[in-house]
Design an enzyme around this catalytic site. Structure first.
Site: not given
Length: 117
Positions: A10, A12-14
Site C-alpha cells: 500500500n 500510502r503506508c509508511s
C-alpha cells in the site's frame, strides 16, 4: 528456480514504503501487488497465513471500521469466513507482506522481511 519476490503493498503506508525500499536496497525488485486494488483471494490469504504460521485475526487490522461493522470479532466465525472477509475488504489486511520462496514475512517492522531473504 527461485520464485519472484512479491510484496503486498500500500503506497500510502509508511511501513510498506520502508519495506519496499529495504528490498530495493538489497537489489531485489519485487513484484508489487497493490492489494487494495487487486486483493488476494481467500485461498491466497490462507496460503500466506500458513507461511506466516498465524491465524486470520493475527493478520487483520482490527481497528478498521469494517472489522467492527461486519462483526468480525465474533469468535464463532470460521477461518474461511475470516479469509473471505479479508479478500472482500482488503483494507482489513495488515501490511506489508513479503512472499519469497514459499516463505512470508510481515514488514512490521520492515526488518522482519530480512528473515526470508
Amino acid at each position: 528456480m527461485t520464485e519472484p519476490t512479491r510484496i503486498f503493498h500500500n503506497p500510502r503506508c509508511s511501513k510498506s514504503r520502508q519495506t519496499l525500499e529495504l528490498l530495493n536496497e538489497r537489489g531485489i525488485e519485487p513484484e508489487i501487488i497493490r492489494y487494495l486494488e487487486t486483493p488476494p483471494t481467500a485461498e491466497e490469504l490462507g496460503n500466506i497465513l500458513d507461511m506466516l504460521g498465524c491465524q486470520p485475526r493475527e493478520l487483520m487490522r482490527t481497528k478498521e471500521t469494517e472489522y467492527r461493522e461486519r462483526g468480525l470479532d465474533n469468535p464463532e466465525l470460521s477461518r474461511e469466513q475470516l479469509l473471505q472477509a479479508m479478500s472482500e475488504h482488503p483494507k482489513l489486511i495488515e501490511r506489508p507482506i513479503v512472499v519469497r520462496n514459499n516463505k512470508a514475512a510481515l514488514g512490521r517492522p520492515p526488518e522482519n522481511v530480512l528473515t526470508i531473504l
